[in-house]
Design a protein around this motif. Structure first.
Motif, PDB file in Angstrom:
ATOM      1  N   VAL A 154      25.551 -33.175  38.742  1.00 11.97           N
ATOM      2  CA  VAL A 154      26.951 -33.565  38.566  1.00 11.97           C
ATOM      3  C   VAL A 154      27.540 -33.997  39.895  1.00 11.97           C
ATOM      4  CG1 VAL A 154      29.252 -32.718  37.968  1.00 11.97           C
ATOM      5  CG2 VAL A 154      27.315 -32.163  36.506  1.00 11.97           C
ATOM      6  N   ARG A 155      27.231 -33.271  40.954  1.00 11.58           N
ATOM      7  CA  ARG A 155      27.750 -33.637  42.280  1.00 11.58           C
ATOM      8  C   ARG A 155      27.169 -34.951  42.785  1.00 11.58           C
ATOM      9  NH1 ARG A 155      28.039 -27.744  45.266  1.00 11.58           N
ATOM     10  NH2 ARG A 155      29.852 -27.018  44.085  1.00 11.58           N
ATOM     11  N   ALA A 156      25.982 -35.317  42.307  1.00 10.20           N
ATOM     12  CA  ALA A 156      25.358 -36.567  42.722  1.00 10.20           C
ATOM     13  C   ALA A 156      25.747 -37.734  41.814  1.00 10.20           C
ATOM     14  CB  ALA A 156      23.840 -36.418  42.716  1.00 10.20           C
ATOM     15  N   SER A 157      26.445 -37.446  40.725  1.00  8.87           N
ATOM     16  CA  SER A 157      26.842 -38.498  39.785  1.00  8.87           C
ATOM     17  C   SER A 157      27.952 -39.349  40.396  1.00  8.87           C
ATOM     18  CB  SER A 157      27.328 -37.857  38.483  1.00  8.87           C
ATOM     19  OG  SER A 157      27.881 -38.827  37.634  1.00  8.87           O
ATOM     20  N   THR A 158      27.647 -40.609  40.613  1.00  8.28           N
ATOM     21  CA  THR A 158      28.604 -41.514  41.247  1.00  8.28           C
ATOM     22  C   THR A 158      29.848 -41.693  40.385  1.00  8.28           C
ATOM     23  OG1 THR A 158      26.744 -42.680  42.214  1.00  8.28           O
ATOM     24  CG2 THR A 158      28.859 -43.797  42.286  1.00  8.28           C
ATOM     25  N   SER A 159      29.663 -41.865  39.080  1.00 10.85           N
ATOM     26  CA  SER A 159      30.818 -42.090  38.215  1.00 10.85           C
ATOM     27  C   SER A 159      31.726 -40.867  38.173  1.00 10.85           C
ATOM     28  CB  SER A 159      30.368 -42.465  36.807  1.00 10.85           C
ATOM     29  OG  SER A 159      29.589 -41.443  36.247  1.00 10.85           O
ATOM     30  N   CYS A 160      31.158 -39.672  38.222  1.00 10.84           N
ATOM     31  CA  CYS A 160      31.975 -38.463  38.224  1.00 10.84           C
ATOM     32  C   CYS A 160      32.749 -38.317  39.533  1.00 10.84           C
ATOM     33  CB  CYS A 160      31.116 -37.218  38.003  1.00 10.84           C
ATOM     34  SG  CYS A 160      30.468 -37.086  36.337  1.00 10.84           S
ATOM     35  N   GLN A 161      32.105 -38.614  40.634  1.00 10.63           N
ATOM     36  CA  GLN A 161      32.756 -38.439  41.927  1.00 10.63           C
ATOM     37  C   GLN A 161      33.830 -39.489  42.179  1.00 10.63           C
ATOM     38  OE1 GLN A 161      32.338 -35.622  43.514  1.00 10.63           O
ATOM     39  NE2 GLN A 161      30.918 -35.165  41.857  1.00 10.63           N
ATOM     40  N   THR A 162      33.654 -40.702  41.666  1.00 11.09           N
ATOM     41  CA  THR A 162      34.668 -41.731  41.872  1.00 11.09           C
ATOM     42  C   THR A 162      35.893 -41.519  41.010  1.00 11.09           C
ATOM     43  OG1 THR A 162      33.559 -43.183  40.292  1.00 11.09           O
ATOM     44  CG2 THR A 162      33.049 -43.509  42.626  1.00 11.09           C
ATOM     45  N   SER A 163      35.739 -40.850  39.872  1.00 11.34           N
ATOM     46  CA  SER A 163      36.884 -40.628  38.987  1.00 11.34           C
ATOM     47  C   SER A 163      37.483 -39.231  39.168  1.00 11.34           C
ATOM     48  CB  SER A 163      36.487 -40.822  37.534  1.00 11.34           C
ATOM     49  OG  SER A 163      35.514 -39.870  37.160  1.00 11.34           O
TER      50      SER A 163
END
Length: 170
Positions: A154-163
């Motif tokens: 989850v921490r490496a998920s780009t879409s999660c971190q950008t939103s």
């Protein structure tokens, strides 16, 4: 329901943001009706995030063969005494992958190369938090370090971190 209530309520205690939102919606020709979830069959499936609706297709023959070749396989069978391991058939395959049956439903043990594929599928359904992703993974699958892998994924998920919403306090 909040919109129905907002347009029927006669009150002057709206914040400036609420007034702006209501005035933007009031410009349109509107008829707003609230239907409870059980009375709205179109919205009901959309509000449920179940794995029954979308199935991850794993080749259990390949999974069973790869489990036997994985060095963690034997250690997995003997290390945790609270789990009940059995080789059971899943789907219509001829293979019997290693599964934990201590929860009442078989959870296949996932070997290292397939873990990312399983994580991407589960997390990609709705991009839940670390804990929610780990919980969803644990209901269907099992491997050593599943919670840590979920957190790292989850921490490496780009879409999660950008939103992600960041709130800084002074």
């Amino acid at each position: 329901m909040p919109l129905v209530h907002a347009f029927t309520r006669q009150s002057d205690d709206w914040s400036s943001r609420q007034r702006r939102h209501l005035s933007a919606v009031a410009k349109y020709d509107r008829t707003i009706h609230h239907f409870p979830g059980k009375m709205n069959p179109v919205a009901e499936p959309l509000s449920r995030n179940t794995l029954a609706a979308v199935q991850l297709r794993l080749d259990y023959n390949t999974l069973a063969e790869a489990q036997l070749l994985d060095p963690e396989y034997q250690a997995c069978r003997t290390s945790c005494l609270s789990l009940s391991w059995e080789d059971i058939p899943l789907d219509d395959s001829n293979a019997n992958p290693l599964c934990d049956v201590s929860t009442g439903r078989p959870r296949p043990w996932i070997h290292t190369p397939v873990r990312r594929q399983v994580f991407d599928f589960i997390h990609g359904l709705s991009h839940p938090s670390c804990c929610s992703t780990a919980q969803r993974l644990k209901t269907k699958f099992i491997w050593h370090g599943i919670s840590k892998d979920a957190k790292d994924g989850v921490r490496a998920s780009t879409s999660c971190q950008t939103s992600k919403v960041h709130r800084h306090t002074d």
